[in-house]
Design an enzyme around this catalytic site. Structure first.
Site, PDB file in Angstrom:
ATOM      1  N   ARG A   3      -1.664  11.419  -1.972  1.00 37.14           N
ATOM      2  CA  ARG A   3      -0.584  10.446  -1.908  1.00 37.14           C
ATOM      3  C   ARG A   3      -0.763   9.526  -0.698  1.00 37.14           C
ATOM      4  O   ARG A   3      -0.479   8.333  -0.749  1.00 37.14           O
ATOM      5  CB  ARG A   3       0.732  11.234  -1.789  1.00 37.14           C
ATOM      6  CG  ARG A   3       1.950  10.387  -1.641  1.00 37.14           C
ATOM      7  CD  ARG A   3       3.154  11.226  -1.257  1.00 37.14           C
ATOM      8  NE  ARG A   3       4.235  10.358  -0.863  1.00 37.14           N
ATOM      9  CZ  ARG A   3       5.071   9.794  -1.699  1.00 37.14           C
ATOM     10  NH1 ARG A   3       4.976  10.038  -2.981  1.00 37.14           N
ATOM     11  NH2 ARG A   3       6.018   8.985  -1.270  1.00 37.14           N
ATOM     12  N   SER A  33      12.048  -8.603 -14.364  1.00 33.31           N
ATOM     13  CA  SER A  33      12.993  -9.730 -14.411  1.00 33.31           C
ATOM     14  C   SER A  33      13.474 -10.094 -13.005  1.00 33.31           C
ATOM     15  O   SER A  33      13.718 -11.270 -12.714  1.00 33.31           O
ATOM     16  CB  SER A  33      14.179  -9.427 -15.331  1.00 33.31           C
ATOM     17  OG  SER A  33      15.019  -8.440 -14.790  1.00 33.31           O
ATOM     18  N   ASN A  34      13.583  -9.099 -12.136  1.00 34.73           N
ATOM     19  CA  ASN A  34      13.968  -9.413 -10.743  1.00 34.73           C
ATOM     20  C   ASN A  34      12.827 -10.077  -9.988  1.00 34.73           C
ATOM     21  O   ASN A  34      13.070 -10.962  -9.160  1.00 34.73           O
ATOM     22  CB  ASN A  34      14.438  -8.148 -10.023  1.00 34.73           C
ATOM     23  CG  ASN A  34      15.863  -7.808 -10.388  1.00 34.73           C
ATOM     24  OD1 ASN A  34      16.803  -8.439  -9.917  1.00 34.73           O
ATOM     25  ND2 ASN A  34      16.037  -6.831 -11.265  1.00 34.73           N
ATOM     26  N   ASN A  80      15.299  -2.745  -1.193  1.00 39.47           N
ATOM     27  CA  ASN A  80      15.367  -2.346  -2.609  1.00 39.47           C
ATOM     28  C   ASN A  80      16.621  -2.920  -3.258  1.00 39.47           C
ATOM     29  O   ASN A  80      17.626  -3.149  -2.589  1.00 39.47           O
ATOM     30  CB  ASN A  80      15.408  -0.813  -2.704  1.00 39.47           C
ATOM     31  CG  ASN A  80      15.389  -0.313  -4.136  1.00 39.47           C
ATOM     32  OD1 ASN A  80      14.669  -0.851  -4.982  1.00 39.47           O
ATOM     33  ND2 ASN A  80      16.183   0.709  -4.428  1.00 39.47           N
ATOM     34  N   HIS A  85      19.276  -1.989  -6.418  1.00 39.60           N
ATOM     35  CA  HIS A  85      19.643  -0.883  -7.316  1.00 39.60           C
ATOM     36  C   HIS A  85      20.866  -1.290  -8.141  1.00 39.60           C
ATOM     37  O   HIS A  85      21.817  -1.852  -7.595  1.00 39.60           O
ATOM     38  CB  HIS A  85      19.934   0.390  -6.515  1.00 39.60           C
ATOM     39  CG  HIS A  85      20.222   1.552  -7.404  1.00 39.60           C
ATOM     40  ND1 HIS A  85      19.232   2.218  -8.106  1.00 39.60           N
ATOM     41  CD2 HIS A  85      21.395   2.128  -7.769  1.00 39.60           C
ATOM     42  CE1 HIS A  85      19.784   3.166  -8.839  1.00 39.60           C
ATOM     43  NE2 HIS A  85      21.088   3.132  -8.659  1.00 39.60           N
ATOM     44  N   ILE A 130       8.846   6.777  -4.778  1.00 36.01           N
ATOM     45  CA  ILE A 130       9.329   6.916  -3.404  1.00 36.01           C
ATOM     46  C   ILE A 130       8.195   6.567  -2.442  1.00 36.01           C
ATOM     47  O   ILE A 130       7.058   6.981  -2.644  1.00 36.01           O
ATOM     48  CB  ILE A 130       9.770   8.383  -3.147  1.00 36.01           C
ATOM     49  CG1 ILE A 130      10.845   8.803  -4.152  1.00 36.01           C
ATOM     50  CG2 ILE A 130      10.261   8.555  -1.719  1.00 36.01           C
ATOM     51  CD1 ILE A 130      12.081   7.973  -4.117  1.00 36.01           C
ATOM     52  N   LEU A 131       8.533   5.821  -1.406  1.00 35.15           N
ATOM     53  CA  LEU A 131       7.566   5.550  -0.332  1.00 35.15           C
ATOM     54  C   LEU A 131       7.878   6.505   0.818  1.00 35.15           C
ATOM     55  O   LEU A 131       9.042   6.713   1.169  1.00 35.15           O
ATOM     56  CB  LEU A 131       7.670   4.089   0.111  1.00 35.15           C
ATOM     57  CG  LEU A 131       7.267   3.073  -0.975  1.00 35.15           C
ATOM     58  CD1 LEU A 131       7.691   1.662  -0.579  1.00 35.15           C
ATOM     59  CD2 LEU A 131       5.765   3.131  -1.257  1.00 35.15           C
ATOM     60  N   MET A 187       9.529   2.293  -9.230  1.00 31.45           N
ATOM     61  CA  MET A 187      10.114   3.607  -9.496  1.00 31.45           C
ATOM     62  C   MET A 187       9.363   4.756  -8.827  1.00 31.45           C
ATOM     63  O   MET A 187       9.132   5.795  -9.435  1.00 31.45           O
ATOM     64  CB  MET A 187      10.204   3.835 -11.014  1.00 31.45           C
ATOM     65  CG  MET A 187      11.119   2.857 -11.710  1.00 31.45           C
ATOM     66  SD  MET A 187      12.819   2.917 -11.046  1.00 31.45           S
ATOM     67  CE  MET A 187      13.668   1.800 -12.176  1.00 31.45           C
TER      68      MET A 187
HETATM   69  C1  GAR Z   1      16.580  -3.285 -12.060  1.00 28.87           C
HETATM   70  O1  GAR Z   1      17.822  -3.149 -12.706  1.00 28.87           O
HETATM   71  C2  GAR Z   1      16.618  -2.608 -10.707  1.00 28.87           C
HETATM   72  O2  GAR Z   1      17.851  -2.703 -10.077  1.00 28.87           O
HETATM   73  C3  GAR Z   1      16.304  -1.189 -11.095  1.00 28.87           C
HETATM   74  O3  GAR Z   1      15.277  -1.302 -12.031  1.00 28.87           O
HETATM   75  C4  GAR Z   1      15.514  -2.478 -12.801  1.00 28.87           C
HETATM   76  C5  GAR Z   1      14.222  -3.240 -12.935  1.00 28.87           C
HETATM   77  O4  GAR Z   1      14.365  -4.283 -13.848  1.00 28.87           O
HETATM   78  N1  GAR Z   1      15.952  -0.381  -9.962  1.00 28.87           N
HETATM   79  C6  GAR Z   1      16.260   0.904  -9.866  1.00 28.87           C
HETATM   80  O5  GAR Z   1      16.841   1.520 -10.727  1.00 28.87           O
HETATM   81  C7  GAR Z   1      15.843   1.563  -8.567  1.00 28.87           C
HETATM   82  N2  GAR Z   1      16.288   2.899  -8.539  1.00 28.87           N
HETATM   83  P1  GAR Z   1      13.349  -5.485 -13.848  1.00 28.87           P
HETATM   84  O6  GAR Z   1      11.953  -4.868 -13.977  1.00 28.87           O
HETATM   85  O7  GAR Z   1      13.690  -6.292 -15.049  1.00 28.87           O
HETATM   86  O8  GAR Z   1      13.518  -6.236 -12.567  1.00 28.87           O
END
Ligand code: GAR
Length: 195
Positions: A69, A17-18, A111, A113, A96-97, A94
């Site tokens: 990796r 969604s982001n 990123n 969060h 780590i780089l 999800m």
């Molecule tokens: C989002 O809420 C983002 O902030 C989170 O994953 C979700 C992805 O949603 N990220 C983390 O938790 C990073 N640690 P989306 O796939 O709908 O964008």
């Protein structure tokens, strides 16, 4: 392709969604940039369809398909470099780089969060904040280092939690903030030429 435009590479593991919010913002001229690709480590992730529907090239790269990796990260690096990526935006990616990877893109990997970092890092920041019972949570945009949701903070927006909300309602409110804050923050960085 307009070479003067900032090239954005998006990385995501899930719904996307982001990613969609960033695509929409670019298409509506709210971000002066071009999205040059979407990278995912999850072949079944809905974000792949979102990229395809928008006509954006996608690349699936799973660590299990590489000997090491380092080789997995090299595949991502090659994809990013071949498309002259200026900024790499993690949007629910999800994994780590490593510091080795990040040194190729200093202050260029960002990123989002869904909590007010440094509180509630990890995979389920919204639920962790909800379960803890905090009264205020929010969203953080930060530069990425090789930790879990660590690195210098660029922007934060807070959200007061209504005690009547269930977890799904909180998630919905957090995502609404994310979908505004991420595009706005990226456009601000581009305009300020901080990248
Ligand atoms: C989002 O809420 C983002 O902030 C989170 O994953 C979700 C992805 O949603 N990220 C983390 O938790 C990073 N640690 P989306 O796939 O709908 O964008």
């Amino acid at each position: 392709m307009n070479n003067s435009k900032c090239h954005l590479m998006l990385m995501a593991s899930g719904t996307g969604s982001n990613v969609q919010a960033l695509i929409d913002a670019v298409n509506h001229g709210q971000i002066q940039a071009e999205i040059v690709g979407v990278i995912s480590d999850q072949p079944q992730a809905a974000v792949i369809q979102k990229a395809q529907a928008a006509g954006i090239e996608s690349f699936i790269s799973q660590p299990k398909d590489y000997i090491s990796r380092k080789d997995w990260e090299q595949s991502i690096l090659d994809f990013c470099q071949a498309r002259s990526s200026d900024l790499i935006l993690l949007a629910g990616f999800m994994r780590i780089l490593s510091a080795d990877f990040l040194q190729h893109y200093p202050q260029q990997v960002i990123n989002i969060h869904p909590s007010l970092l440094p509180a509630f890092p990890g995979r389920q920041g919204i639920k962790d904040a909800y379960d803890y019972g905090v009264k205020i949570t929010g969203v953080t945009i930060h530069y990425v280092d090789d930790g879990i949701d660590t690195g210098p903070i660029i922007a934060q927006e807070s959200l007061k939690i209504d005690p009547n909300w269930d977890l799904a309602q909180l998630e919905s409110h957090i995502h609404q903030i994310e979908h505004q804050l991420y595009p706005a923050t990226i456009e601000k960085l581009i305009q300020e030429k901080l990248i």
